[in-house]
Design a protein around this motif. Structure first.
Motif, mmCIF file in Angstrom:
data_model
loop_
_atom_site.group_PDB
_atom_site.id
_atom_site.type_symbol
_atom_site.label_atom_id
_atom_site.label_comp_id
_atom_site.label_asym_id
_atom_site.label_seq_id
_atom_site.Cartn_x
_atom_site.Cartn_y
_atom_site.Cartn_z
ATOM 1 N N VAL A 1 -4.898 -2.659 4.073
ATOM 2 C CA VAL A 1 -4.522 -2.089 5.374
ATOM 3 C C VAL A 1 -5.194 -2.889 6.493
ATOM 4 C CG1 VAL A 1 -4.797 -0.086 6.906
ATOM 5 C CG2 VAL A 1 -4.079 0.249 4.536
ATOM 6 N N LEU A 2 -6.482 -3.142 6.350
ATOM 7 C CA LEU A 2 -7.254 -3.762 7.431
ATOM 8 C C LEU A 2 -6.910 -5.245 7.606
ATOM 9 C CD1 LEU A 2 -10.659 -2.003 6.749
ATOM 10 C CD2 LEU A 2 -8.964 -1.430 8.506
ATOM 11 N N VAL A 3 -6.701 -5.956 6.498
ATOM 12 C CA VAL A 3 -6.329 -7.370 6.634
ATOM 13 C C VAL A 3 -4.911 -7.470 7.205
ATOM 14 C CG1 VAL A 3 -5.973 -9.557 5.414
ATOM 15 C CG2 VAL A 3 -7.942 -8.136 4.855
ATOM 16 N N VAL B 1 0.852 -1.199 0.000
ATOM 17 C CA VAL B 1 0.000 0.000 0.000
ATOM 18 C C VAL B 1 0.883 1.242 0.000
ATOM 19 C CG1 VAL B 1 -1.642 1.361 1.353
ATOM 20 C CG2 VAL B 1 -1.980 -1.106 1.106
ATOM 21 N N GLN C 1 -7.744 -0.115 1.039
ATOM 22 C CA GLN C 1 -8.487 -0.203 2.292
ATOM 23 C C GLN C 1 -8.426 -1.607 2.861
ATOM 24 O OE1 GLN C 1 -12.270 0.904 0.543
ATOM 25 N NE2 GLN C 1 -11.992 3.014 1.246
ATOM 26 N N ALA C 2 -8.789 -2.591 2.022
ATOM 27 C CA ALA C 2 -8.817 -3.978 2.491
ATOM 28 C C ALA C 2 -7.413 -4.438 2.875
ATOM 29 C CB ALA C 2 -9.416 -4.878 1.414
#
Lengths: 342, 342
Positions: A127-129, A104, A124-125
């Motif tokens: 970063v969160l995963v 990212v 987004q995904a």
């Protein structure tokens, strides 16, 4: 052929290096199957995007060098327990989380020859995963329950993040010193290599000297590994590296090959480096010129020499351990990290 | 005046709510000074961008509700140790890390009335400093050394990430059920509220019933808090909320007010919701129409009713504790979370 995109390492050495990693994999094959099972098992979540995204990266054929080191350290010191299985999975989760966030941060499109998770599922995904895998790594550590292991791995995680931020602040800055460069790679890469080896020493309870030796081996190996990685960004074949050659150049990341070429460059060359790396004003042919200049000033070959220096220190760190297959193989891994073509 | 941007809560109740948070702050003022000292002290790093970026968010005048709850839980149960200081700082670090990542994920420009860190320093630095704070939180926990606390907070962190990913997959999907909405907010918000209260119970060693009651209070309070937050996104004054009204609308985040308005809407209205929330095709006046429709269908007032339901459960969770100032104040905090105008 330093002025071309061909590898700087000799084909013969690259072949021998590959044999070393095969030997490492064979040494711990049974344990590694269990680690892989733990990884697959513990990345599950009722939120389907999590195993989907994490699995994409985890199944993409990485070498799993760090968990392999955790396991091989166990063989080196004659550890007969099973606790290193979970810790090896935990180390790979931390590594995977940092890769997701790195891609990212670097806006990478390719990793290991495949589209990156951020390309497919978005930043987004990713970063969160990454956050999920990182938390899951801590859950695994807590299950093991050794507070010293927890201290080592939580400290390593802070250091990795510090190294990544430091790297961000030195990007596009050609006045970065070699010391600062080393500080960045010691933090962002070598800290986890060191922890990966050290934790097996901790759970085997063989004392401080053993832990220190394992940590030192991992640290120097990690430094050598990253230095070579930075050289390969200007020399590897895209097909074997599995990422785009010249990524660091395009981002203006000031790595050792650039530092050496810049320091040894003429005024005219420095104008070129400033335009391309500091102003990020790049034109077709610039990457080729950068590689040509690196060849002219022996920047890539000397970068590998620096890596060999740390590789030698890694080997010497193993001096306290008696001769064994594991020791022989871990010595070979140092050669792999330096002479690999990918 | 439900069809305007004015708060749905009565001015009188908002004022009483503010008094509750003042009372909470006064109750634990001495401890909180130490927590703040620990926060400032432990966010330091030789990499200057880290304290700079983290400090921007930490100094931006957040209520610090979560660490306040950790401390007040201590008063409620008569805990006389000092271990909750470090744990409160740790809870705030985890919260701050998630805010930094949230703002990247949501591309937010404003938080607490100030420019977000990602606006000032970019997404890259926000992701990495979030990682640093998260790792630092684990280092703090490890220093405390209670494995059950570590288990609770590492589990809470996984759950938060799961909730955020689930939220991502339900964005722009008007068929999201109220159950799924609740699952998202229980994970992304209430898990940390619950852990913030529970950990004080754990270190005070007063048994499972006390821990369970504190966790339940925190969990229901967190659910109520987030439901109200989602209502405020359509009703608060920008100046008091400190973020842009309509952020959720612009992102197509399917929160409870939207769910209710959608479910109660006519075919024509559903076409409007599909265009704005699912296709993200938004025009000037759309936010005002969304708020108007919410007023027409009592979506905001009923959202607050749902919050009151969880607030009542939070209060009842405290039933096992004898009357005290702390209990009174924690009851008041429930009212604050529901009737707050910001």
């Amino acid at each position: 052929m330093p002025a071309s995109l061909a590898p700087v390492q000799s084909a013969e050495k690259v072949k021998a290096a590959a044999a070393a990693i095969d030997a490492l994999q064979a040494l711990v094959a049974d344990d590694m199957r269990e680690v892989n099972k733990t990884i697959i098992d513990r990345m599950q979540s009722p939120v389907v995007l999590i195993p989907q995204l994490a699995g994409h990266l985890i199944a993409s054929g990485g070498k799993r060098l760090r968990p392999l080191l955790t396991l091989a350290s166990g063989q080196l010191i004659g550890y007969e327990g099973r606790r290193h299985i979970k810790l090896a999975a935990c180390v790979e989760f931390i590594h995977t989380a940092t890769l997701l966030h790195d891609d990212v941060v670097d806006e990478s499109k390719l990793r290991r020859g495949q589209e990156t998770a951020n390309e497919i599922w978005g930043n987004q995904a990713s970063v969160l995963v990454g956050d999920f895998l990182f938390s899951r790594a801590f859950e695994l550590m807590v299950e093991d329950g050794n507070l010293r292991v927890l201290a080592i791995l939580s400290r390593a995680s802070s250091i990795i993040a510090e190294g990544e931020v430091l790297q961000l602040t030195t990007a596009n800055d050609l006045s970065t010193s070699e010391d600062t460069y080393l500080e960045v790679i010691a933090a962002k890469t070598a800290a986890l290599f060191a922890a990966a080896c050290e934790v097996t020493g901790v759970v085997s309870e063989q004392g401080e000297k053993v832990e220190e030796a394992l940590a030192a081996y991992g640290r120097y190996l990690g430094i050598a590994f990253q230095i070579v990685d930075d050289a390969l960004d200007y020399s590897a074949k895209q097909a074997t590296l599995g990422k785009t050659v010249g990524d660091d150049f395009r981002e203006g990341k000031v790595t050792l090959p650039v530092l050496l070429a810049w320091r040894r460059g003429t005024d005219d060359e420095r104008t070129f480096w400033r335009r391309t790396m500091e102003d990020l004003d790049q034109q077709p042919g610039d990457l080729e010129r950068a590689i040509h200049l690196m060849g002219q000033h022996n920047a890539l070959t000397d970068t590998l020499e620096r890596a060999r220096h740390y590789g030698a220190m890694a080997k010497d760190a193993l001096a306290i351990f008696p001769a064994s297959d594991a020791k022989q193989i871990l010595m070979g891994v140092v050669d792999f990290c330096i002479e690999r073509g990918y």
